[in-house]
Design a protein around this motif. Structure first.
Motif, PDB file in Angstrom:
ATOM      1  N   ARG A 198       7.579  -3.020  -2.920  1.00  0.00           N
ATOM      2  CA  ARG A 198       8.963  -2.908  -2.449  1.00  0.00           C
ATOM      3  C   ARG A 198       9.870  -2.347  -3.546  1.00  0.00           C
ATOM      4  O   ARG A 198      10.724  -1.489  -3.285  1.00  0.00           O
ATOM      5  N   THR A 199       9.659  -2.809  -4.775  1.00  0.00           N
ATOM      6  CA  THR A 199      10.472  -2.327  -5.903  1.00  0.00           C
ATOM      7  C   THR A 199      10.241  -0.843  -6.134  1.00  0.00           C
ATOM      8  O   THR A 199      11.181  -0.075  -6.365  1.00  0.00           O
ATOM      9  N   ALA A 200       8.956  -0.400  -6.071  1.00  0.00           N
ATOM     10  CA  ALA A 200       8.622   1.002  -6.328  1.00  0.00           C
ATOM     11  C   ALA A 200       9.208   1.925  -5.271  1.00  0.00           C
ATOM     12  O   ALA A 200       9.496   3.104  -5.547  1.00  0.00           O
ATOM     13  N   CYS A 201       9.386   1.413  -4.044  1.00  0.00           N
ATOM     14  CA  CYS A 201       9.914   2.235  -2.945  1.00  0.00           C
ATOM     15  C   CYS A 201      11.440   2.189  -2.854  1.00  0.00           C
ATOM     16  O   CYS A 201      12.050   3.024  -2.184  1.00  0.00           O
ATOM     17  N   GLU A 202      12.030   1.245  -3.502  1.00  0.00           N
ATOM     18  CA  GLU A 202      13.466   1.003  -3.351  1.00  0.00           C
ATOM     19  C   GLU A 202      14.299   2.217  -3.738  1.00  0.00           C
ATOM     20  O   GLU A 202      14.144   2.784  -4.822  1.00  0.00           O
ATOM     21  N   GLY A 203      15.156   2.641  -2.823  1.00  0.00           N
ATOM     22  CA  GLY A 203      16.087   3.726  -3.110  1.00  0.00           C
ATOM     23  C   GLY A 203      15.489   5.120  -3.049  1.00  0.00           C
ATOM     24  O   GLY A 203      16.170   6.099  -3.337  1.00  0.00           O
ATOM     25  N   ASN A 204      14.213   5.240  -2.691  1.00  0.00           N
ATOM     26  CA  ASN A 204      13.574   6.562  -2.643  1.00  0.00           C
ATOM     27  C   ASN A 204      12.829   6.687  -1.311  1.00  0.00           C
ATOM     28  O   ASN A 204      11.698   6.211  -1.168  1.00  0.00           O
ATOM     29  N   GLU A 205      13.483   7.322  -0.343  1.00  0.00           N
ATOM     30  CA  GLU A 205      12.902   7.445   0.994  1.00  0.00           C
ATOM     31  C   GLU A 205      11.627   8.284   0.987  1.00  0.00           C
ATOM     32  O   GLU A 205      10.707   8.037   1.766  1.00  0.00           O
ATOM     33  N   ASN A 206      11.579   9.287   0.120  1.00  0.00           N
ATOM     34  CA  ASN A 206      10.390  10.142   0.048  1.00  0.00           C
ATOM     35  C   ASN A 206       9.164   9.334  -0.366  1.00  0.00           C
ATOM     36  O   ASN A 206       8.091   9.429   0.246  1.00  0.00           O
ATOM     37  N   ILE A 207       9.309   8.523  -1.402  1.00  0.00           N
ATOM     38  CA  ILE A 207       8.201   7.682  -1.858  1.00  0.00           C
ATOM     39  C   ILE A 207       7.833   6.666  -0.784  1.00  0.00           C
ATOM     40  O   ILE A 207       6.650   6.448  -0.481  1.00  0.00           O
ATOM     41  N   LYS A 208       8.853   6.051  -0.167  1.00  0.00           N
ATOM     42  CA  LYS A 208       8.596   5.034   0.856  1.00  0.00           C
ATOM     43  C   LYS A 208       7.823   5.632   2.035  1.00  0.00           C
ATOM     44  O   LYS A 208       6.829   5.051   2.505  1.00  0.00           O
ATOM     45  N   ASN A 209       8.267   6.801   2.510  1.00  0.00           N
ATOM     46  CA  ASN A 209       7.613   7.429   3.659  1.00  0.00           C
ATOM     47  C   ASN A 209       6.163   7.793   3.348  1.00  0.00           C
ATOM     48  O   ASN A 209       5.273   7.617   4.191  1.00  0.00           O
ATOM     49  N   ASP A 257       0.898  11.641  -6.686  1.00  0.00           N
ATOM     50  CA  ASP A 257       2.208  11.568  -7.348  1.00  0.00           C
ATOM     51  C   ASP A 257       2.938  10.259  -7.076  1.00  0.00           C
ATOM     52  O   ASP A 257       4.031  10.042  -7.599  1.00  0.00           O
ATOM     53  N   LEU A 258       2.351   9.393  -6.262  1.00  0.00           N
ATOM     54  CA  LEU A 258       2.968   8.091  -6.013  1.00  0.00           C
ATOM     55  C   LEU A 258       2.929   7.240  -7.290  1.00  0.00           C
ATOM     56  O   LEU A 258       2.035   7.409  -8.132  1.00  0.00           O
ATOM     57  N   PRO A 259       3.861   6.310  -7.458  1.00  0.00           N
ATOM     58  CA  PRO A 259       3.830   5.407  -8.611  1.00  0.00           C
ATOM     59  C   PRO A 259       2.508   4.646  -8.680  1.00  0.00           C
ATOM     60  O   PRO A 259       1.913   4.332  -7.637  1.00  0.00           O
ATOM     61  N   PRO A 260       2.017   4.346  -9.871  1.00  0.00           N
ATOM     62  CA  PRO A 260       0.715   3.680 -10.032  1.00  0.00           C
ATOM     63  C   PRO A 260       0.561   2.400  -9.225  1.00  0.00           C
ATOM     64  O   PRO A 260      -0.512   2.134  -8.679  1.00  0.00           O
ATOM     65  N   VAL A 261       1.613   1.594  -9.123  1.00  0.00           N
ATOM     66  CA  VAL A 261       1.500   0.341  -8.387  1.00  0.00           C
ATOM     67  C   VAL A 261       1.196   0.593  -6.911  1.00  0.00           C
ATOM     68  O   VAL A 261       0.450  -0.174  -6.276  1.00  0.00           O
ATOM     69  N   LEU A 262       1.727   1.675  -6.366  1.00  0.00           N
ATOM     70  CA  LEU A 262       1.473   2.007  -4.964  1.00  0.00           C
ATOM     71  C   LEU A 262       0.059   2.567  -4.785  1.00  0.00           C
ATOM     72  O   LEU A 262      -0.630   2.230  -3.816  1.00  0.00           O
ATOM     73  N   LYS A 263      -0.358   3.396  -5.718  1.00  0.00           N
ATOM     74  CA  LYS A 263      -1.721   3.934  -5.651  1.00  0.00           C
ATOM     75  C   LYS A 263      -2.753   2.810  -5.751  1.00  0.00           C
ATOM     76  O   LYS A 263      -3.776   2.821  -5.055  1.00  0.00           O
ATOM     77  N   ASP A 264      -2.487   1.843  -6.611  1.00  0.00           N
ATOM     78  CA  ASP A 264      -3.407   0.704  -6.750  1.00  0.00           C
ATOM     79  C   ASP A 264      -3.480  -0.105  -5.459  1.00  0.00           C
ATOM     80  O   ASP A 264      -4.555  -0.542  -5.044  1.00  0.00           O
ATOM     81  N   GLU A 265      -2.332  -0.299  -4.827  1.00  0.00           N
ATOM     82  CA  GLU A 265      -2.298  -1.076  -3.591  1.00  0.00           C
ATOM     83  C   GLU A 265      -3.056  -0.361  -2.476  1.00  0.00           C
ATOM     84  O   GLU A 265      -3.798  -0.990  -1.703  1.00  0.00           O
TER      85      GLU A 265
END
Length: 321
Positions: free
Chosen positions: A195-206, A5-13
């Motif tokens: 960094r942009t994909a995680c910005e403002g969303n602690e759940n996604i960042k964690n 469920d993570l944003p695609p850019v994070l899954k790719d990384e």
């Protein structure tokens, strides 16, 4: 949150980081290939067990005879996380590093199980005779390098693939290896898109930080298992490792008793052990008497192994204290 469920850019990384880690493992495996025999120091009982069963026992890395061997490598990993955290002086990086430290302090940050058998490039070493071969009365079993070859791309059972690791006795080099892995992970965390994909969303960042930690955990553990204190440098140790996913290990897992401990291990099959050339030589310990050699000849004859030119005596003068 499910990693899917993570944003695609994070899954790719995360996928790129895992691919990098896998590539590093292959590079190490290739560079550590050997074309000369490797030697396993053992007792008379241990040698008989290997020859009778045509198997080696690979012990769970966290149940070795001397637990300080693993503690040393894990301690360097923890210190590497602390050093990198100080270097960046960034709240996200600090959270990432401090979040990993408890796992490596406990030695359980892995989705794999590691099993180890210790060998050496030195066939006749005083320290190893004393430590591992019944105070010089045992044997040094030299096995053909064919057993330790690189097997990339070959579809084999999990307990058939061996990874070969030359032990690093240089503490600074061991620290550098760990910091290289951590810095590679941090480069993923710091990418602008991440960094942009995680910005403002602690759940996604964690969850992103968690998946980054998982992606490098086994590389960190591999490095920790591949180093020892410089005091052991004379052993010239080569560690043979089986790395088995946790969800696949159960069919291969066995246990034995050592003192008051239950020790997990995995068997490695020495195919064609009795064929010419598979056993390079067997060195008898410096404190072994003629009866030991005679008994070894009988053991080899019982397996129809030609022992002429195979058995060699240690050349070390020895005193038993």
């Amino acid at each position: 949150m499910n990693p899917d469920d993570l944003p695609p850019v994070l899954k790719d990384e995360i996928a790129q980081l895992k691919a990098w880690s896998f590539e590093q493992s292959n590079k190490v495996d290739i560079s550590n290939s050997y074309d000369e025999p490797l030697y396993h120091y053992t007792t008379a009982s241990g040698l008989k067990g290997i020859l009778d069963s045509k198997k080696l026992w690979f012990t769970d890395a966290f149940h070795l005879n001397d637990p300080t061997e693993i503690e040393y490598g894990m301690k360097l990993a923890v210190e590497a996380f602390k050093n990198v955290s100080i270097k960046y002086n960034n709240s996200v990086i600090s959270r990432f590093c401090s979040g990993n430290i408890p796992f490596f302090e406990n030695g359980h940050a892995s989705y794999f199980r590691y099993f180890i058998a210790s060998f050496s490039t030195d066939r006749d070493d005083l320290g190893q005779w004393r430590a591992y071969s019944d105070n010089g009365k045992g044997f040094s079993l030299g096995l053909s390098p064919e057993y330790f070859g690189y097997t990339d791309g070959v579809p084999i059972e999990a307990n058939r693939k061996i990874l070969v690791s030359k032990i690093c006795y240089d503490e600074q080099e061991a620290r550098r290896k760990q910091e290289d892995v951590i810095n590679r992970a941090i480069s993923s965390i710091n990418r602008a898109g991440c960094r942009t994909a995680c910005e403002g969303n602690e759940n996604i960042k964690n969850n992103f930080l968690k998946e980054i930690s998982i992606a490098i955990a086994d590389r960190i553990i591999w490095n920790a298992l591949s180093c020892k204190h410089e005091a052991y440098k004379a052993e010239h140790e080569i560690r043979l490792m089986m790395v088995i996913p946790v969800h696949k290990v159960q069919p291969f897992l066995k246990t034995r008793i050592r003192g008051s401990s239950i020790v997990p291990y995995v068997e490695f099959f020495l195919d064609d052990l009795y064929e010419k050339g598979k056993i390079a030589e067997i060195v008898t310990g410096p404190a072994a008497d003629k009866m030991s050699r005679d008994a070894l000849e009988n053991l080899l004859q019982g397996h129809k192994i030609c022992f002429e030119q195979l058995i060699k005596p240690s050349k070390i003068p020895y005193r038993i204290y």
